[in-house]
Structure formats: C-alpha cells, structure tokens
Design a protein around this motif. Sequence first.
Motif, PDB file in Angstrom:
ATOM      1  N   ASP A   1       0.813  -1.216   0.000  1.00  0.00           N
ATOM      2  CA  ASP A   1       0.000   0.000   0.000  1.00  0.00           C
ATOM      3  C   ASP A   1       0.849   1.270   0.000  1.00  0.00           C
TER       4      ASP A   1
ATOM      5  N   ASP B   1      -8.981  -0.964  -0.746  1.00  0.00           N
ATOM      6  CA  ASP B   1      -9.968   0.089  -0.550  1.00  0.00           C
ATOM      7  C   ASP B   1     -10.812   0.247  -1.811  1.00  0.00           C
TER       8      ASP B   1
ATOM      9  N   THR C   1     -13.392   2.147  -2.211  1.00  0.00           N
ATOM     10  CA  THR C   1     -13.985   3.479  -2.394  1.00  0.00           C
ATOM     11  C   THR C   1     -13.119   4.357  -3.285  1.00  0.00           C
TER      12      THR C   1
ATOM     13  N   TRP D   1      -8.243  -5.219  -7.207  1.00  0.00           N
ATOM     14  CA  TRP D   1      -7.876  -5.091  -5.800  1.00  0.00           C
ATOM     15  C   TRP D   1      -7.492  -6.432  -5.183  1.00  0.00           C
TER      16      TRP D   1
ATOM     17  N   SER E   1     -15.056   3.668  -8.856  1.00  0.00           N
ATOM     18  CA  SER E   1     -14.825   2.850  -7.666  1.00  0.00           C
ATOM     19  C   SER E   1     -15.775   1.657  -7.739  1.00  0.00           C
TER      20      SER E   1
END
Length: 598
Positions: free
Chosen positions: A74, A149, A151, A159, A376
């Motif tokens: 990340d 994440d 969003t 992801w 998203s």
Amino acid sequence: MSNLSNIPRPEYPRPQFVRDLWLNLNGEWDFQLDKTNEGMEKRWFENPQLSGKIIVPYAYQAALSKSGCTEPSDWCWYHRTFALPSTMDGKQLILHFGAVDYQAWVYLNGKLVGFHEGGHTAFSFDITPYISAGKEQALTLRVYDPLKDETIPRGKQFWEESSRGIWYTPTTGIWQTCWLEAVEKTHIKNVRLTPDIDKGTVIVEATVAGDYAGATFEVDITYKGEPITKNAFTVSHSYIRLEFELYSKTIFRTAFHGGGMAWSPEHPNLFDVTLTLTKTSTDTVKSYFGLRKIHTHEGKVYLNNRPYYQKLVLDQGYWPGGLLTAPTDDDYKKDIALTKEMGFNGCRKHQKVEDPRFLYWADKLGFLVWGECASSPCFSEEAAARLTREWIEIIERDYNHPCIVTWVPFNESWGVPNVNFNKQEQDHTLALYYLIKSLDTTRLVISNDGWELTKTDILGIHNYRHGHKDEVAMYNKYKKDLSTLECLLKSLPADRPLYAQGFAHEGAPVLLTEYGGIAYKVDGTTGWGYTTVQSAEQLLDDYARIMDAIFASEALHGFCYTQLTDVEQEINGLLAYDRTPKCDLAKIRDINHGKGYA
C-alpha cells in the motif's frame, strides 16, 4: 529546454499549454516498497535510504519500471536529486506530476511541499521557497495506494493479487511524466479556449498569477500559418476574458460548404494560439484549439451541425510493458492510426483518464474521444466525494481538446450498484451529470453507460447477447432487439432495465456502446471473450454478422465495439496485446463502411 537524452517519455507532457523552459525528471529514481508503513517514523523524507531503483514514469508493477517488485504494497517511496540549469536562475519553479496513483506527499530538501489525492489527474506545486541555492535538490515522494480500498476510483485495476475476468494488474505511484517548469513571477496560470462554430468566434479565458497591474496580454491566432488575429490588451484583472472573430465574414471559412475551418475526424483542422504576457519580463505560452461543435437533435448526434454516425472502439489504454503508461509517445499515435485504418472514427477510452499526449494525437490526427474516469467498485459518501473531485480536475485539464466530444462519469452502474432503485445513488449520478454540464457546456454527458441510466444526453446500451454463429435463435433476437426504437427500449441487456426507476427515455440518441468481444488467441496464451473463434476468417465472419444487425437497425446512431486490443487475460481485441493485427484490417474497414468483405 529539458534534458532529453537517455530518459523515457522525453516529449513535452502538456501539449495544450507549452513553455520552452522545462526540465524532464523521468528516468532512474531510488525506490522502495514500505509494506509496514515505517517510512514516516524513520523520517525517510529527510534521509531516504531507499534500497531499490525504478524507472519513472512506469508504475512499479510494470516491467518497464525495472523495479523488480511484483508483490503488493500500500505504501512506497521515491527519491532522486537534480540540479537546476542556470537558465532557471531567478525564475519561479513549478513542479508537475502528470499522475500519481493514489495519494502523494511531495517533499523537497526534507520539507513537505504539498499533498494530492487522485490517481488520474495532474497536479503541481510552487517549489521556489524550498530550493537550496547552489546545491543539488533532493526530491522525495511518499505514495499511498491501498489495494483493498474499494472506495477509490480504480477502474480496471484489480484489488486482488492476480488479474482475472475484466480486471487487470494495478498501477501504484508515478505513471505519467514528472517535470519542472520555470516561469516568470508574473505569468499565465491557465487558459481556457471555447470556440463557437455558429458565431465563428473563440473565447479566450486566462488567469494571471503574480503582480498583473499594467501588464500587456497579447493573443496571436493563426490557422495553417495564415494570420487570423493578433491583439494586445492592458491587463486590469487577474481574470481575462476576450472574444475573437475567426470567419471574417468569409463563407468558405464556415462549415456551410464542406468542412471549412471546422475540426472533424475527416478534417482535423487546428488553430494555433500564442499567448504573451509582458510586464518587466515576458511569459509566452503556446496552445491550440479546434472549431468543433457537438450536440443532439431529434434522436441524432450532430457534429458541426450535421448528423454524424459515430463508429467507436473500446480502448482500455493498457500496454504489455507499461500497463497504464504507453512505452513511447509514438504508441499513442500508432493506436489511433491502426484504429482509423479499421474504419473507426473514434474511441471510448474505458475506465481511464488518458495521458494528454494521447489526446494531442487525437486532436492532430482527427479522432473522436469519449472521456471516461475510473470508477470505484462500491458506493459510499467517501467514494462519491472522491469521484467528484477527480471529475473537476479532469475537466480543468482536458477542456481545450477538440477530440473529446462526450464525458462518461459512470459505466454499467459501477460505483452505484443499486442505482436502479436507490435514490441516493441516483442523486449521485444526477449530481455528476449536472456538475459536468455546469463546468463544460461544450460536450455531451452520459449518466451511466450501459443500462440503468438517469438523466443523460445519449442512451448508451451494452448488449453482448449476439451469441455464436450457430446460435441462430439468439442472434435473431439480438437483431430484433436492435431493429427499432421501440424494440431497443424494451430490451433488457444483462437482464437490467435501460433506465433506473423513475426515469425514462426523453428522446436521447441511442448508441450501442458495448458489444462484440470476440475472443481469438493468436499467441498461444489462454484467455476469454464473450464469444470465441478459431481463425482470422472466423473473426471476420463473426464481426460481419454482428455488424449486419447493427446496420440493419432503424434507431441506432452509432456504436462502440469491444475492443481494440487484448489486455492480459482478455483476448477479445481486434489487435493482440502487442498491437499485432489479428486479421486483415482493410476487411474490418470494409465491414465498418457497410461494404461487407470479399
């Protein structure tokens, strides 16, 4: 001029707003993943002891970055030093990043210069106060791109750890050019060019930074080397708005006969603009615009006041070595040339805000672009705010490009999964539709391309239910569903209604904006598509079969075929991932022109 030797992507990165004095900061940087987020505690921004190397502007996951890193993280850090050329002495220095995914903290000589959130849009900082005179400058970047994440507007970036389905390798960190620009203390901050084909004028809006009082602002517009207008004005405010005549009461300059001076895919005419601001020193910026109008009327899309049938291809904008970053500037030009060679007149740039260099070549070569933003996966108030902020920056960056004719803020209800019945999600699509219209009155906006639309300028329908060539009943239903406006409005592609609850068709033009997806593997790799063929001949046969249904429709006013190239495990491109044609492109062109093929 920049140092252009032995660095990747050396071309000027902002072709709509060009200055001569700049420094390209692409190339080798120090780099390190920070899986445990220890960099801040260890104050790497002051003394970055990074163990690896990376080639900017390629994301660390891309082979061309040569980072050697493939594992997810990340957090990551970048660092490099640079020396200021003597030509920049005494200037104001602006540090630019084309795009950094997703959050970036920028430090110079150990001091925080600024922060930016948003993985697809440009940002810049005035670094003049942070310069160490007479020394090498130490530039450090801390990046946060949380993989899990949902969003975050991430588009096709997956992801999970391995690509599958329609999801591809993620992009973290710097993925467009980093560069330094030297400007005068009083300089032109930005420019907005709005041509009006009906009036034959262009509105020039500019913002001046610094002490503008008493400065002179000069506008010089030429067309193919021919002088159009050159005027100088005394600056009395930081905001300048001027309007200039282009036609000079000459009928053949208008779009009345042929194309005149208008911009189109067939005639990509461009006006060159030079803006000069003079006070105690001179700031010069070069730009351009195209005299182009897009609107709808009685179920058709009009380009320059004439009905225009759009023949688009879905373009993901991925490359094998660079992922979201094209290996070279010529790769943008090549993609557009190959697409036009197949008889398409534009693309829908899918789930990606493309590099300005691509848009430049689309402007120059004559190529329509539907501008889309990464979505998203899920909906939340935070996700809505993040997407909204990115759209404001997208329009600010790309407003002047004539190639862009449509904005697509949502695709297939991504980011608004319950938009069919959820009032909050419907309001989010309405808010973005009207926000974009308030910021840009010159383009069309599609609320949710595919299905479950709310307020929209185009009804974009996605329908892959054409089946294999031997599935005759499925194909016949497909052809019937496309045949008339009544049948189209009754259709349920993917078993979803075309309009969300409470919304209905209000006369918007209907385009089939995703279909096809014919899989044909040419390099031995495994992959998938919506239907599968085993040879180039079968690919052409199936393509022609589907196009017959489209051209037989009385109601469709354009299409967008899925897709231009293979991408990773998705092998439904007309071109392989390396851009090798899968069949005779001239035959695709004949089919697209309604001629069939021999």
